[in-house]
Scaffold this active site. Sequence first.
Site, PDB file in Angstrom:
ATOM      1  N   SER A   9      14.932   2.394  47.840  1.00  0.00           N
ATOM      2  CA  SER A   9      14.644   1.726  49.203  1.00  0.00           C
ATOM      3  C   SER A   9      13.390   1.538  49.144  1.00  0.00           C
ATOM      4  O   SER A   9      12.363   2.259  49.086  1.00  0.00           O
ATOM      5  CB  SER A   9      15.166   2.553  50.147  1.00  0.00           C
ATOM      6  OG  SER A   9      14.352   2.213  51.548  1.00  0.00           O
ATOM      7  N   HIS A  34      16.889  -1.914  47.333  1.00  0.00           N
ATOM      8  CA  HIS A  34      17.288  -1.886  48.622  1.00  0.00           C
ATOM      9  C   HIS A  34      16.575  -2.172  49.817  1.00  0.00           C
ATOM     10  O   HIS A  34      15.480  -1.736  49.906  1.00  0.00           O
ATOM     11  CB  HIS A  34      17.995  -0.362  49.149  1.00  0.00           C
ATOM     12  CG  HIS A  34      18.571  -0.185  50.103  1.00  0.00           C
ATOM     13  ND1 HIS A  34      19.944  -0.261  50.288  1.00  0.00           N
ATOM     14  CD2 HIS A  34      18.260   0.526  51.286  1.00  0.00           C
ATOM     15  CE1 HIS A  34      20.319   0.042  51.747  1.00  0.00           C
ATOM     16  NE2 HIS A  34      19.518   0.622  52.171  1.00  0.00           N
ATOM     17  N   ASP A  36      15.705  -2.421  53.895  1.00  0.00           N
ATOM     18  CA  ASP A  36      15.759  -1.962  55.089  1.00  0.00           C
ATOM     19  C   ASP A  36      15.448  -2.626  56.247  1.00  0.00           C
ATOM     20  O   ASP A  36      14.122  -2.601  56.363  1.00  0.00           O
ATOM     21  CB  ASP A  36      15.517  -0.510  55.188  1.00  0.00           C
ATOM     22  CG  ASP A  36      16.076   0.429  54.354  1.00  0.00           C
ATOM     23  OD1 ASP A  36      17.509   0.413  54.619  1.00  0.00           O
ATOM     24  OD2 ASP A  36      15.798   1.233  53.625  1.00  0.00           O
ATOM     25  N   MET A  38      14.999  -3.342  60.176  1.00  0.00           N
ATOM     26  CA  MET A  38      14.950  -2.583  61.481  1.00  0.00           C
ATOM     27  C   MET A  38      14.420  -3.483  62.609  1.00  0.00           C
ATOM     28  O   MET A  38      13.270  -3.984  62.399  1.00  0.00           O
ATOM     29  CB  MET A  38      14.427  -1.359  61.296  1.00  0.00           C
ATOM     30  CG  MET A  38      14.811  -0.324  60.208  1.00  0.00           C
ATOM     31  SD  MET A  38      13.866   1.130  60.249  1.00  0.00           S
ATOM     32  CE  MET A  38      14.645   1.853  58.653  1.00  0.00           C
ATOM     33  N   HIS A  67      20.190  -4.147  54.069  1.00  0.00           N
ATOM     34  CA  HIS A  67      20.903  -3.337  54.968  1.00  0.00           C
ATOM     35  C   HIS A  67      20.158  -3.421  56.224  1.00  0.00           C
ATOM     36  O   HIS A  67      18.930  -3.309  56.602  1.00  0.00           O
ATOM     37  CB  HIS A  67      20.520  -1.745  54.607  1.00  0.00           C
ATOM     38  CG  HIS A  67      20.911  -0.835  55.416  1.00  0.00           C
ATOM     39  ND1 HIS A  67      20.677   0.523  55.451  1.00  0.00           N
ATOM     40  CD2 HIS A  67      21.987  -0.852  56.666  1.00  0.00           C
ATOM     41  CE1 HIS A  67      21.181   1.153  56.385  1.00  0.00           C
ATOM     42  NE2 HIS A  67      21.902   0.460  57.171  1.00  0.00           N
ATOM     43  N   MET A  69      19.885  -3.190  59.970  1.00  0.00           N
ATOM     44  CA  MET A  69      19.982  -2.174  61.310  1.00  0.00           C
ATOM     45  C   MET A  69      19.293  -2.820  62.389  1.00  0.00           C
ATOM     46  O   MET A  69      18.435  -2.655  62.969  1.00  0.00           O
ATOM     47  CB  MET A  69      19.107  -0.849  60.932  1.00  0.00           C
ATOM     48  CG  MET A  69      19.627   0.025  60.052  1.00  0.00           C
ATOM     49  SD  MET A  69      18.530   1.021  59.146  1.00  0.00           S
ATOM     50  CE  MET A  69      17.995   0.186  57.795  1.00  0.00           C
ATOM     51  N   MET A 138      25.845   6.366  56.032  1.00  0.00           N
ATOM     52  CA  MET A 138      24.557   6.690  56.304  1.00  0.00           C
ATOM     53  C   MET A 138      24.678   8.067  56.263  1.00  0.00           C
ATOM     54  O   MET A 138      25.525   8.871  57.097  1.00  0.00           O
ATOM     55  CB  MET A 138      24.333   6.221  57.585  1.00  0.00           C
ATOM     56  CG  MET A 138      24.007   4.685  57.682  1.00  0.00           C
ATOM     57  SD  MET A 138      22.520   4.121  56.605  1.00  0.00           S
ATOM     58  CE  MET A 138      21.246   5.178  57.079  1.00  0.00           C
ATOM     59  N   GLY A 143      16.952   4.482  60.743  1.00  0.00           N
ATOM     60  CA  GLY A 143      15.675   4.343  61.310  1.00  0.00           C
ATOM     61  C   GLY A 143      14.594   4.705  60.698  1.00  0.00           C
ATOM     62  O   GLY A 143      13.426   4.199  60.992  1.00  0.00           O
ATOM     63  N   PHE A 144      14.623   5.891  60.041  1.00  0.00           N
ATOM     64  CA  PHE A 144      13.590   6.363  59.231  1.00  0.00           C
ATOM     65  C   PHE A 144      13.852   7.153  57.854  1.00  0.00           C
ATOM     66  O   PHE A 144      14.990   7.334  57.663  1.00  0.00           O
ATOM     67  CB  PHE A 144      12.897   7.619  60.160  1.00  0.00           C
ATOM     68  CG  PHE A 144      12.544   6.998  61.549  1.00  0.00           C
ATOM     69  CD1 PHE A 144      11.536   6.515  61.814  1.00  0.00           C
ATOM     70  CD2 PHE A 144      13.412   7.258  62.458  1.00  0.00           C
ATOM     71  CE1 PHE A 144      11.105   6.229  62.940  1.00  0.00           C
ATOM     72  CE2 PHE A 144      13.186   6.841  63.775  1.00  0.00           C
ATOM     73  CZ  PHE A 144      12.140   6.374  64.114  1.00  0.00           C
ATOM     74  N   GLY A 145      13.031   6.765  56.891  1.00  0.00           N
ATOM     75  CA  GLY A 145      12.916   7.353  55.603  1.00  0.00           C
ATOM     76  C   GLY A 145      12.614   8.807  55.759  1.00  0.00           C
ATOM     77  O   GLY A 145      12.029   9.081  56.945  1.00  0.00           O
ATOM     78  N   GLY A 146      12.826   9.775  54.712  1.00  0.00           N
ATOM     79  CA  GLY A 146      12.300  10.844  54.712  1.00  0.00           C
ATOM     80  C   GLY A 146      12.997  12.019  55.394  1.00  0.00           C
ATOM     81  O   GLY A 146      12.417  12.943  55.896  1.00  0.00           O
ATOM     82  N   ASP A 176      23.211   6.471  51.680  1.00  0.00           N
ATOM     83  CA  ASP A 176      21.842   5.879  51.980  1.00  0.00           C
ATOM     84  C   ASP A 176      21.410   7.111  53.145  1.00  0.00           C
ATOM     85  O   ASP A 176      21.694   7.326  54.090  1.00  0.00           O
ATOM     86  CB  ASP A 176      22.078   4.575  52.779  1.00  0.00           C
ATOM     87  CG  ASP A 176      20.547   4.125  52.974  1.00  0.00           C
ATOM     88  OD1 ASP A 176      19.693   4.763  52.673  1.00  0.00           O
ATOM     89  OD2 ASP A 176      20.797   3.157  53.792  1.00  0.00           O
ATOM     90  N   GLY A 177      20.321   7.717  52.582  1.00  0.00           N
ATOM     91  CA  GLY A 177      19.582   8.845  53.341  1.00  0.00           C
ATOM     92  C   GLY A 177      19.644  10.241  52.730  1.00  0.00           C
ATOM     93  O   GLY A 177      20.323  10.682  52.680  1.00  0.00           O
ATOM     94  N   GLY A 178      18.338  10.557  52.492  1.00  0.00           N
ATOM     95  CA  GLY A 178      18.107  12.053  51.854  1.00  0.00           C
ATOM     96  C   GLY A 178      18.649  12.241  50.835  1.00  0.00           C
ATOM     97  O   GLY A 178      18.909  13.466  50.420  1.00  0.00           O
ATOM     98  N   GLY A 198      14.908   6.537  48.813  1.00  0.00           N
ATOM     99  CA  GLY A 198      13.337   6.130  49.315  1.00  0.00           C
ATOM    100  C   GLY A 198      12.364   7.093  48.762  1.00  0.00           C
ATOM    101  O   GLY A 198      11.752   6.966  47.886  1.00  0.00           O
ATOM    102  N   SER A 199      12.310   8.081  49.940  1.00  0.00           N
ATOM    103  CA  SER A 199      11.151   8.938  49.747  1.00  0.00           C
ATOM    104  C   SER A 199      11.211   9.837  48.182  1.00  0.00           C
ATOM    105  O   SER A 199      10.262  10.027  47.711  1.00  0.00           O
ATOM    106  CB  SER A 199      11.279  10.178  50.875  1.00  0.00           C
ATOM    107  OG  SER A 199      11.454   9.481  51.958  1.00  0.00           O
TER     108      SER A 199
HETATM  109  C1  DX5 Z   1      17.064   4.876  56.803  1.00  0.00           C
HETATM  110  C2  DX5 Z   1      17.220   3.688  55.677  1.00  0.00           C
HETATM  111  C3  DX5 Z   1      17.422   4.525  54.480  1.00  0.00           C
HETATM  112  C4  DX5 Z   1      15.927   5.066  54.243  1.00  0.00           C
HETATM  113  C5  DX5 Z   1      16.217   5.890  52.923  1.00  0.00           C
HETATM  114  O1  DX5 Z   1      17.441   4.357  57.876  1.00  0.00           O
HETATM  115  O2  DX5 Z   1      18.430   3.209  55.771  1.00  0.00           O
HETATM  116  O3  DX5 Z   1      17.312   3.256  53.179  1.00  0.00           O
HETATM  117  O4  DX5 Z   1      14.902   4.165  53.739  1.00  0.00           O
HETATM  118  O5  DX5 Z   1      15.194   6.729  52.790  1.00  0.00           O
HETATM  119  P1  DX5 Z   1      15.184   8.057  52.141  1.00  0.00           P
HETATM  120  O6  DX5 Z   1      15.735   8.259  50.807  1.00  0.00           O
HETATM  121  O7  DX5 Z   1      13.717   8.564  52.386  1.00  0.00           O
HETATM  122  O8  DX5 Z   1      16.031   9.084  53.124  1.00  0.00           O
HETATM  123 ZN    ZN Z   2      18.946   1.733  54.104  1.00  0.00          ZN
END
Ligand code: DX5
Ligand code: ZN
Length: 219
Positions: A9, A34, A36, A38, A67, A69, A138, A143-146, A176-178, A198-199
Amino acid sequence: MSTVKIAPSLLAADFGNLQRDVEMVNESKADWHHLDIMDGVFVPNISYGMPVIKTIATHATKPLDVHLMIVDPDRYIQTFADLGANILSVHYEACPHLHRTLQAIKLAGMKTGVALNPHTPVSVLEDTLNNIDLVCIMSVNPGFGGQSFIENTFKKVEQLKEMIAAQGTSTLIEIDGGVNDQNAGPLVQAGADVLVAGSFVFRSTNPKATIASLAALGA
Ligand code: DX5
Ligand code: ZN
């Protein structure tokens, strides 16, 4: 035996060195980029828009997994096709006429994706699964990474896998996420086909090696 796809991401990339980070993904064992998007309305954050996507598309050599959002994604389907999106995922929760939206995505020449918030059961897709190339489950609130991975995701992957088998579709399951090296293996075991990270990738000291290690967990 399964081969998982890895989709880093770019939300976690260094935007001051965006070309460098996109090229890192090009040279890595990743399968997709990927993206994102928003809008600050559907989710409480604004990420990046058309000029940045254009820059990413210019340098990317792998498919763009976009993706959305955003509310009312129908307004931008053709725009994303023109920008070079290969897979366009909309949120179930943002689409009162999901079937029509999916038809429009297909008509614009892209693969169809539907993302589900953590509170949305996979069963809501039962009657449109044959129109969906990818379901993005999800595993954090978008909304946020990490953020931390939500464990209930495993149950949803298993349920969706059963739905796909029952209907005989070739729908891919994306998480997607974490995502990290702790949950990647079990997710693939449960039936995940694509892992977004992502992170875990971009905060690591050697992102290319991290991508390779995630890919190996699903090999
Ligand atoms: C969250 C995004 C994800 C996010 C994943 O809203 O859709 O794609 O960037 O980031 P990590 O891997 O850090 O959770
Ligand atoms: Zn995403």
